[in-house]
Motif scaffolding. Structure first.
Motif, PDB file in Angstrom:
ATOM      1  N   ASP A 186     -46.942  37.458   2.833  1.00 33.94           N
ATOM      2  CA  ASP A 186     -45.559  37.000   2.804  1.00 33.94           C
ATOM      3  C   ASP A 186     -45.140  36.628   1.391  1.00 33.94           C
ATOM      4  OD1 ASP A 186     -46.229  35.313   5.876  1.00 33.94           O
ATOM      5  OD2 ASP A 186     -45.293  37.271   5.584  1.00 33.94           O
ATOM      6  N   THR A 187     -43.868  36.813   1.093  1.00 33.16           N
ATOM      7  CA  THR A 187     -43.373  36.412  -0.222  1.00 33.16           C
ATOM      8  C   THR A 187     -42.912  34.958  -0.194  1.00 33.16           C
ATOM      9  OG1 THR A 187     -41.228  37.318   0.399  1.00 33.16           O
ATOM     10  CG2 THR A 187     -42.672  38.729  -0.912  1.00 33.16           C
ATOM     11  N   THR A 188     -42.552  34.499   0.984  1.00 32.53           N
ATOM     12  CA  THR A 188     -42.166  33.092   1.143  1.00 32.53           C
ATOM     13  C   THR A 188     -43.173  32.423   2.057  1.00 32.53           C
ATOM     14  OG1 THR A 188     -39.827  33.633   0.876  1.00 32.53           O
ATOM     15  CG2 THR A 188     -40.368  31.507   1.861  1.00 32.53           C
ATOM     16  N   TYR A 189     -43.732  31.355   1.583  1.00 27.98           N
ATOM     17  CA  TYR A 189     -44.726  30.627   2.376  1.00 27.98           C
ATOM     18  C   TYR A 189     -44.803  29.208   1.839  1.00 27.98           C
ATOM     19  CZ  TYR A 189     -47.456  32.188  -1.653  1.00 27.98           C
ATOM     20  OH  TYR A 189     -47.875  32.459  -2.939  1.00 27.98           O
ATOM     21  N   TYR A 190     -45.555  28.375   2.560  1.00 22.54           N
ATOM     22  CA  TYR A 190     -45.660  26.971   2.205  1.00 22.54           C
ATOM     23  C   TYR A 190     -47.125  26.561   2.222  1.00 22.54           C
ATOM     24  CZ  TYR A 190     -40.775  27.383   3.397  1.00 22.54           C
ATOM     25  OH  TYR A 190     -39.473  27.807   3.444  1.00 22.54           O
ATOM     26  N   ARG A 238     -45.696  22.367  -0.600  1.00 21.47           N
ATOM     27  CA  ARG A 238     -45.245  23.132  -1.746  1.00 21.47           C
ATOM     28  C   ARG A 238     -44.765  24.492  -1.252  1.00 21.47           C
ATOM     29  NH1 ARG A 238     -43.748  20.806  -5.096  1.00 21.47           N
ATOM     30  NH2 ARG A 238     -44.866  20.493  -7.022  1.00 21.47           N
ATOM     31  N   ASN A 239     -43.578  24.954  -1.664  1.00 21.71           N
ATOM     32  CA  ASN A 239     -43.161  26.287  -1.253  1.00 21.71           C
ATOM     33  C   ASN A 239     -43.513  27.292  -2.341  1.00 21.71           C
ATOM     34  OD1 ASN A 239     -40.922  27.033  -3.002  1.00 21.71           O
ATOM     35  ND2 ASN A 239     -39.806  25.374  -2.017  1.00 21.71           N
ATOM     36  N   SER A 240     -43.542  28.545  -1.954  1.00 22.26           N
ATOM     37  CA  SER A 240     -44.068  29.596  -2.829  1.00 22.26           C
ATOM     38  C   SER A 240     -43.213  29.850  -4.058  1.00 22.26           C
ATOM     39  CB  SER A 240     -44.246  30.890  -2.039  1.00 22.26           C
ATOM     40  OG  SER A 240     -43.049  31.241  -1.379  1.00 22.26           O
ATOM     41  N   PHE A 241     -42.000  29.362  -4.058  1.00 20.58           N
ATOM     42  CA  PHE A 241     -41.126  29.586  -5.208  1.00 20.58           C
ATOM     43  C   PHE A 241     -41.192  28.450  -6.230  1.00 20.58           C
ATOM     44  CE2 PHE A 241     -39.469  33.388  -3.685  1.00 20.58           C
ATOM     45  CZ  PHE A 241     -39.228  33.272  -2.334  1.00 20.58           C
ATOM     46  N   ASP A 242     -41.944  27.449  -5.910  1.00 25.11           N
ATOM     47  CA  ASP A 242     -41.995  26.288  -6.776  1.00 25.11           C
ATOM     48  C   ASP A 242     -43.407  26.123  -7.320  1.00 25.11           C
ATOM     49  OD1 ASP A 242     -41.321  22.726  -6.314  1.00 25.11           O
ATOM     50  OD2 ASP A 242     -41.841  23.921  -8.069  1.00 25.11           O
ATOM     51  N   ASN A 287     -52.199  21.596  -8.503  1.00 22.75           N
ATOM     52  CA  ASN A 287     -52.014  22.718  -9.417  1.00 22.75           C
ATOM     53  C   ASN A 287     -51.849  23.981  -8.586  1.00 22.75           C
ATOM     54  OD1 ASN A 287     -52.134  24.708 -11.312  1.00 22.75           O
ATOM     55  ND2 ASN A 287     -53.949  23.954 -12.341  1.00 22.75           N
ATOM     56  N   PHE A 288     -50.622  24.491  -8.548  1.00 21.70           N
ATOM     57  CA  PHE A 288     -50.308  25.683  -7.769  1.00 21.70           C
ATOM     58  C   PHE A 288     -50.221  26.862  -8.724  1.00 21.70           C
ATOM     59  CE2 PHE A 288     -48.926  28.681  -4.994  1.00 21.70           C
ATOM     60  CZ  PHE A 288     -47.562  28.860  -4.794  1.00 21.70           C
TER      61      PHE A 288
END
Lengths: 113, 114
Positions: free
Chosen positions: B29-33, B51-55, B67-68
């Motif tokens: 998935d491109t969007t995930y948490y 944390r969401n995948s865009f952040d 640390n993402f």
């Protein structure tokens, strides 16, 4: 702070007996879940519930399991005929919106003898 | 398929040491948490962070930091100046935007020795 509650905290039952685990989710939440954690293992998804129906379930959630939201506040998990391998900690969780953090209850520790 | 790997099953540190708990995830998935939960000996699951995948901004909350790194599909958790009360099992979890269930890692059991 509102929290998810579960009763009983511990339950011991004989193999083949029916058990009902009860959960009271946070009052304005819309999505409800049951998870299971066998001792020392990871937390496993059982079922999700939204709009008074099951939205997703795992392979673990077979015909022996059922969920219900009987009165708008309680959310129950029933195991019809318990097996030894059903011994685990069962967690209820709820959220207001999909993709938000799930707030877990304290768990019910089920022991099947 | 969704998968979370926590390769460290058990870690022991002496009080006041820093410790990093690793989490590697797999998703198409491109969007995930991504989440971290703490499970103390009493057994409950305590939410720590989402944390969401865009952040990809790292986050610090007191002695805790995360640390993402999307490039390595990792979401590591560091406790600075560990305390005995930090002793617990820590679970990393993934929530897909298309599904509504968590995928948990197998957990890392942290023991902080006084």
């Amino acid at each position: 702070e509102p929290e998810v509650t579960q009763t009983p905290s511990h339950q011991v039952t004989q193999m083949g007996q029916e058990v009902i685990l009860r959960c009271v989710p946070i009052s304005n939440h819309l999505y409800f879940y049951w998870y299971r954690q066998i001792l020392g293992q990871k937390v496993e998804f059982l079922v999700s519930f939204y709009n008074n129906e099951i939205s997703e379930k795992s392979e673990i959630f077979d015909d022996q399991f059922s969920v219900e939201r009987p009165d708008g506040s309680n959310f129950t998990l029933k195991i019809r005929s318990t097996k030894l391998e059903d011994s685990a900690m069962y967690f209820c969780a709820s959220i207001l919106e999909a993709s938000e953090a799930q707030y877990f209850g304290p768990g019910t520790r089920l022991l099947v003898l | 398929a969704q998968k979370v790997t926590q390769a460290q099953t058990e870690i022991s540190v002496v009080e006041k040491e820093d410790v990093t708990l690793d989490c590697v995830y797999e998703t198409r998935d491109t969007t995930y948490y991504l989440f971290w939960y703490k499970q103390p000996p009493s057994g409950e699951l305590v939410f720590l962070i989402r944390r969401n995948s865009f952040d990809e901004q790292n986050e610090i909350s007191g002695r805790y930091s995360w640390n993402f790194q999307k490039s390595t599909s990792s979401f590591n958790f560091t406790i600075t100046a560990s305390q005995v009360v930090d002793s617990a099992v820590y679970f990393c979890a993934l929530l897909s935007n298309t599904g509504n269930q968590f995928y948990f890692g197998t957990g890392t059991s942290l023991t902080v020795i006084p």
